[in-house]
Design a protein around this motif. Structure first.
Motif, PDB file in Angstrom:
ATOM      1  N   ARG A  77       0.833  -1.191   0.000  1.00 50.76           N
ATOM      2  CA  ARG A  77       0.000   0.000   0.000  1.00 50.76           C
ATOM      3  C   ARG A  77       0.876   1.253   0.000  1.00 50.76           C
ATOM      4  O   ARG A  77       0.368   2.356  -0.078  1.00 50.76           O
ATOM      5  CB  ARG A  77      -0.913   0.012   1.232  1.00 50.76           C
ATOM      6  CG  ARG A  77      -1.997  -1.056   1.222  1.00 50.76           C
ATOM      7  CD  ARG A  77      -2.961  -0.927   0.064  1.00 50.76           C
ATOM      8  NE  ARG A  77      -3.627   0.359   0.011  1.00 50.76           N
ATOM      9  CZ  ARG A  77      -4.825   0.604   0.538  1.00 50.76           C
ATOM     10  NH1 ARG A  77      -5.493  -0.371   1.137  1.00 50.76           N
ATOM     11  NH2 ARG A  77      -5.376   1.791   0.425  1.00 50.76           N
ATOM     12  N   GLY A  78       2.220   1.058   0.135  1.00 49.51           N
ATOM     13  CA  GLY A  78       3.091   2.223   0.026  1.00 49.51           C
ATOM     14  C   GLY A  78       4.435   2.113   0.697  1.00 49.51           C
ATOM     15  O   GLY A  78       5.476   2.201   0.054  1.00 49.51           O
ATOM     16  N   ASN A  79       4.474   1.913   2.011  1.00 46.71           N
ATOM     17  CA  ASN A  79       5.740   2.016   2.734  1.00 46.71           C
ATOM     18  C   ASN A  79       6.686   0.851   2.444  1.00 46.71           C
ATOM     19  O   ASN A  79       7.898   1.033   2.326  1.00 46.71           O
ATOM     20  CB  ASN A  79       5.482   2.137   4.239  1.00 46.71           C
ATOM     21  CG  ASN A  79       4.856   3.471   4.607  1.00 46.71           C
ATOM     22  OD1 ASN A  79       5.000   4.450   3.881  1.00 46.71           O
ATOM     23  ND2 ASN A  79       4.146   3.513   5.718  1.00 46.71           N
ATOM     24  N   HIS A  80       6.144  -0.354   2.327  1.00 47.29           N
ATOM     25  CA  HIS A  80       6.964  -1.512   1.965  1.00 47.29           C
ATOM     26  C   HIS A  80       7.575  -1.317   0.578  1.00 47.29           C
ATOM     27  O   HIS A  80       8.761  -1.580   0.358  1.00 47.29           O
ATOM     28  CB  HIS A  80       6.089  -2.773   2.003  1.00 47.29           C
ATOM     29  CG  HIS A  80       6.764  -4.030   1.552  1.00 47.29           C
ATOM     30  ND1 HIS A  80       7.900  -4.539   2.142  1.00 47.29           N
ATOM     31  CD2 HIS A  80       6.441  -4.895   0.544  1.00 47.29           C
ATOM     32  CE1 HIS A  80       8.248  -5.664   1.528  1.00 47.29           C
ATOM     33  NE2 HIS A  80       7.383  -5.896   0.559  1.00 47.29           N
ATOM     34  N   GLY A  81       6.777  -0.818  -0.349  1.00 55.18           N
ATOM     35  CA  GLY A  81       7.277  -0.575  -1.702  1.00 55.18           C
ATOM     36  C   GLY A  81       8.331   0.514  -1.748  1.00 55.18           C
ATOM     37  O   GLY A  81       9.342   0.397  -2.462  1.00 55.18           O
ATOM     38  N   GLN A  82       8.132   1.583  -0.990  1.00 54.57           N
ATOM     39  CA  GLN A  82       9.151   2.629  -0.922  1.00 54.57           C
ATOM     40  C   GLN A  82      10.449   2.085  -0.337  1.00 54.57           C
ATOM     41  O   GLN A  82      11.544   2.428  -0.790  1.00 54.57           O
ATOM     42  CB  GLN A  82       8.653   3.795  -0.069  1.00 54.57           C
ATOM     43  CG  GLN A  82       7.574   4.626  -0.719  1.00 54.57           C
ATOM     44  CD  GLN A  82       7.205   5.817   0.140  1.00 54.57           C
ATOM     45  OE1 GLN A  82       7.973   6.759   0.272  1.00 54.57           O
ATOM     46  NE2 GLN A  82       6.019   5.778   0.729  1.00 54.57           N
ATOM     47  N   SER A  83      10.320   1.246   0.664  1.00 62.62           N
ATOM     48  CA  SER A  83      11.490   0.646   1.300  1.00 62.62           C
ATOM     49  C   SER A  83      12.311  -0.153   0.295  1.00 62.62           C
ATOM     50  O   SER A  83      13.536   0.009   0.201  1.00 62.62           O
ATOM     51  CB  SER A  83      11.035  -0.271   2.441  1.00 62.62           C
ATOM     52  OG  SER A  83      12.063  -1.147   2.843  1.00 62.62           O
ATOM     53  N   LEU A  84      11.634  -1.024  -0.466  1.00 59.88           N
ATOM     54  CA  LEU A  84      12.348  -1.853  -1.442  1.00 59.88           C
ATOM     55  C   LEU A  84      12.959  -1.000  -2.548  1.00 59.88           C
ATOM     56  O   LEU A  84      14.091  -1.239  -2.981  1.00 59.88           O
ATOM     57  CB  LEU A  84      11.408  -2.892  -2.035  1.00 59.88           C
ATOM     58  CG  LEU A  84      10.910  -3.980  -1.071  1.00 59.88           C
ATOM     59  CD1 LEU A  84       9.928  -4.894  -1.785  1.00 59.88           C
ATOM     60  CD2 LEU A  84      12.074  -4.772  -0.492  1.00 59.88           C
ATOM     61  N   ALA A  85      12.214  -0.013  -3.026  1.00 57.52           N
ATOM     62  CA  ALA A  85      12.723   0.840  -4.094  1.00 57.52           C
ATOM     63  C   ALA A  85      13.940   1.631  -3.618  1.00 57.52           C
ATOM     64  O   ALA A  85      14.943   1.750  -4.337  1.00 57.52           O
ATOM     65  CB  ALA A  85      11.624   1.780  -4.580  1.00 57.52           C
ATOM     66  N   PHE A  86      13.873   2.161  -2.412  1.00 62.86           N
ATOM     67  CA  PHE A  86      15.000   2.912  -1.856  1.00 62.86           C
ATOM     68  C   PHE A  86      16.225   2.020  -1.715  1.00 62.86           C
ATOM     69  O   PHE A  86      17.337   2.379  -2.129  1.00 62.86           O
ATOM     70  CB  PHE A  86      14.616   3.498  -0.494  1.00 62.86           C
ATOM     71  CG  PHE A  86      15.733   4.210   0.210  1.00 62.86           C
ATOM     72  CD1 PHE A  86      16.004   5.542  -0.055  1.00 62.86           C
ATOM     73  CD2 PHE A  86      16.520   3.551   1.155  1.00 62.86           C
ATOM     74  CE1 PHE A  86      17.038   6.213   0.599  1.00 62.86           C
ATOM     75  CE2 PHE A  86      17.552   4.200   1.809  1.00 62.86           C
ATOM     76  CZ  PHE A  86      17.811   5.537   1.533  1.00 62.86           C
ATOM     77  N   ALA A  87      16.034   0.830  -1.122  1.00 61.20           N
ATOM     78  CA  ALA A  87      17.162  -0.069  -0.893  1.00 61.20           C
ATOM     79  C   ALA A  87      17.743  -0.586  -2.210  1.00 61.20           C
ATOM     80  O   ALA A  87      18.968  -0.615  -2.394  1.00 61.20           O
ATOM     81  CB  ALA A  87      16.721  -1.237  -0.004  1.00 61.20           C
ATOM     82  N   LYS A 107       2.023   8.209  -2.296  1.00 65.92           N
ATOM     83  CA  LYS A 107       2.917   7.066  -2.091  1.00 65.92           C
ATOM     84  C   LYS A 107       3.320   6.461  -3.436  1.00 65.92           C
ATOM     85  O   LYS A 107       4.464   6.034  -3.605  1.00 65.92           O
ATOM     86  CB  LYS A 107       2.257   6.028  -1.195  1.00 65.92           C
ATOM     87  CG  LYS A 107       2.169   6.455   0.266  1.00 65.92           C
ATOM     88  CD  LYS A 107       1.520   5.401   1.132  1.00 65.92           C
ATOM     89  CE  LYS A 107       1.433   5.857   2.573  1.00 65.92           C
ATOM     90  NZ  LYS A 107       0.748   4.887   3.452  1.00 65.92           N
ATOM     91  N   ASN A 108       2.383   6.421  -4.373  1.00 64.62           N
ATOM     92  CA  ASN A 108       2.726   5.940  -5.720  1.00 64.62           C
ATOM     93  C   ASN A 108       3.820   6.810  -6.336  1.00 64.62           C
ATOM     94  O   ASN A 108       4.780   6.302  -6.937  1.00 64.62           O
ATOM     95  CB  ASN A 108       1.492   5.955  -6.617  1.00 64.62           C
ATOM     96  CG  ASN A 108       0.481   4.868  -6.263  1.00 64.62           C
ATOM     97  OD1 ASN A 108       0.736   4.030  -5.400  1.00 64.62           O
ATOM     98  ND2 ASN A 108      -0.660   4.895  -6.925  1.00 64.62           N
ATOM     99  N   ARG A 109       3.673   8.122  -6.242  1.00 60.19           N
ATOM    100  CA  ARG A 109       4.680   9.036  -6.784  1.00 60.19           C
ATOM    101  C   ARG A 109       6.031   8.830  -6.109  1.00 60.19           C
ATOM    102  O   ARG A 109       7.080   8.851  -6.764  1.00 60.19           O
ATOM    103  CB  ARG A 109       4.229  10.486  -6.603  1.00 60.19           C
ATOM    104  CG  ARG A 109       3.054  10.898  -7.481  1.00 60.19           C
ATOM    105  CD  ARG A 109       2.679  12.347  -7.242  1.00 60.19           C
ATOM    106  NE  ARG A 109       3.803  13.214  -7.582  1.00 60.19           N
ATOM    107  CZ  ARG A 109       4.197  14.260  -6.850  1.00 60.19           C
ATOM    108  NH1 ARG A 109       3.571  14.558  -5.732  1.00 60.19           N
ATOM    109  NH2 ARG A 109       5.208  14.997  -7.242  1.00 60.19           N
ATOM    110  N   ALA A 110       6.011   8.607  -4.799  1.00 61.45           N
ATOM    111  CA  ALA A 110       7.262   8.410  -4.072  1.00 61.45           C
ATOM    112  C   ALA A 110       7.961   7.133  -4.518  1.00 61.45           C
ATOM    113  O   ALA A 110       9.189   7.115  -4.699  1.00 61.45           O
ATOM    114  CB  ALA A 110       6.993   8.362  -2.567  1.00 61.45           C
ATOM    115  N   MET A 111       7.192   6.044  -4.717  1.00 65.12           N
ATOM    116  CA  MET A 111       7.809   4.793  -5.169  1.00 65.12           C
ATOM    117  C   MET A 111       8.432   4.952  -6.545  1.00 65.12           C
ATOM    118  O   MET A 111       9.536   4.466  -6.799  1.00 65.12           O
ATOM    119  CB  MET A 111       6.770   3.661  -5.148  1.00 65.12           C
ATOM    120  CG  MET A 111       6.450   3.167  -3.752  1.00 65.12           C
ATOM    121  SD  MET A 111       5.287   1.774  -3.716  1.00 65.12           S
ATOM    122  CE  MET A 111       3.712   2.633  -3.811  1.00 65.12           C
TER     123      MET A 111
END
Length: 327
Positions: A77-87, A107-111
């Motif tokens: 839904r957002g935070n898990h995806g941002q985490s993986l994309a960042f890492a 959150k979509n934009r951030a990912m």
């Protein structure tokens, strides 16, 4: 799942990408709760939420043990995806993230900004997850679940930071989505030999973990309609459930109205903006105010990624009705 040496090694991995997040005892919040309240500010990470820690540890192991993996895929839904994309961006690994239709625009934009290929599918997280698993098999990608030992190890580093700064906490309130955060807190507490009571705070509108805890086995639900999207779980993880049933004290279910009030309280008392899941621990503590009077408690502010549109629809009208000025 891991020992203290492994947890300290994970802390070093996380520390190479970000500093420890602060833990502050806020006087106005403590006054509101009639207890000394120490807030662990996981809203102050590079992605605005605690999940980044798990992503960093997961991708670090992947790069060392399976360096030729063609790419990662997951659902969020957002935070898990941002985490993986960042890492993954730190190692230049391609990432595809599935989200349900109607997911948080911000959150979509951030990912996407962190480098993820974003795909919308289905009406809720579970539908997006099932499609991501199917695509992983077809495209031979590494599917990253929302609950995994490396993710728990990574997010447990925030608990290690907190418990080493505040080892005398009587009670720690932790929100529940898929369970990695609270499991990390339980395991870190046990490794440090502390007696802190850990209380889990799921949503009344996404009660799968509460029902599963009561039944002693995984209970799924047909819907998870909470506005606190980080807690919108329909299918609990059995490994997470086992750790929670063994190591957490009790459940305090929180309604969306209580979460809304807690978001407002965080803003007025600390000037920190919490997302729905991030405010759930405070909502639970407010429910138990008579029980915690005079105690020293911990609150996990797990993230601050609330959409501006949702904030306007959900928080501002109630705050205005009560004469609060938030913006």
């Amino acid at each position: 799942m891991f020992d203290l040496r492994q947890l300290e090694h994970a802390q070093a991995i996380v520390g190479a990408a970000m500093p420890p997040t602060p833990a502050y005892a806020w006087p106005l919040l403590s006054e509101r709760l009639t207890a000394t309240a120490v807030v662990k500010h996981e809203n102050h990470t590079p992605v605005g939420a605690f999940k980044v820690r798990g992503g960093l540890v997961y991708v670090d192991r992947l790069k060392r043990e399976r360096p030729h993996t063609p790419g990662l895929i997951s659902a969020t839904r957002g935070n898990h995806g941002q985490s993986l994309a960042f890492a993954a961006s730190r190692y230049r690994i391609p990432v595809t993230i599935y989200v349900p239709h109607g997911n948080s625009i911000e959150k979509n934009r951030a990912m996407r900004a962190f480098g993820a290929n974003l795909v919308e599918h289905g009406e809720d997280f579970q539908s997006a997850r099932e499609e991501a698993e199917r695509r992983a098999r077809l495209d031979e990608l590494e599917f990253v679940p929302s609950f995994h030992p490396d993710l728990v190890l990574g997010v447990a580093t925030y608990a290690l930071e907190l418990f080493r700064k505040a080892p005398d906490l009587d009670v720690l309130y932790v929100p529940i989505g898929q369970g990695s955060g609270i499991c990390g807190c339980i395991l870190a507490r046990d490794l440090l030999g502390l007696s802190t009571e850990i209380v889990r705070a799921p949503s009344t509108e996404a009660p799968s973990y509460a029902l599963s805890f009561a039944a002693g086995t995984v209970v799924t639900t047909e819907s998870s309609n909470t506005l606190a999207d980080g807690m919108a779980t329909r299918v609990p993880d059995p490994d997470a459930l086992a750790i929670i049933r063994k190591g957490a004290s009790h459940i305090v279910q929180v309604a969306d109205d209580e979460i809304r009030a807690a978001i407002t309280a965080y803003w007025t008392d600390t000037h920190n903006l919490a997302e729905g899941a991030g405010a759930a621990s405070l909502a639970a503590a407010l429910q138990e105010k008579p029980k915690i009077r005079g105690k020293r408690i911990g609150l996990i502010l797990s993230g601050g990624n609330i959409d501006f549109d949702l904030f306007n629809r959900w928080i501002i009208p109630e705050a205005a009705a009560r004469g609060k000025v938030l913006v």
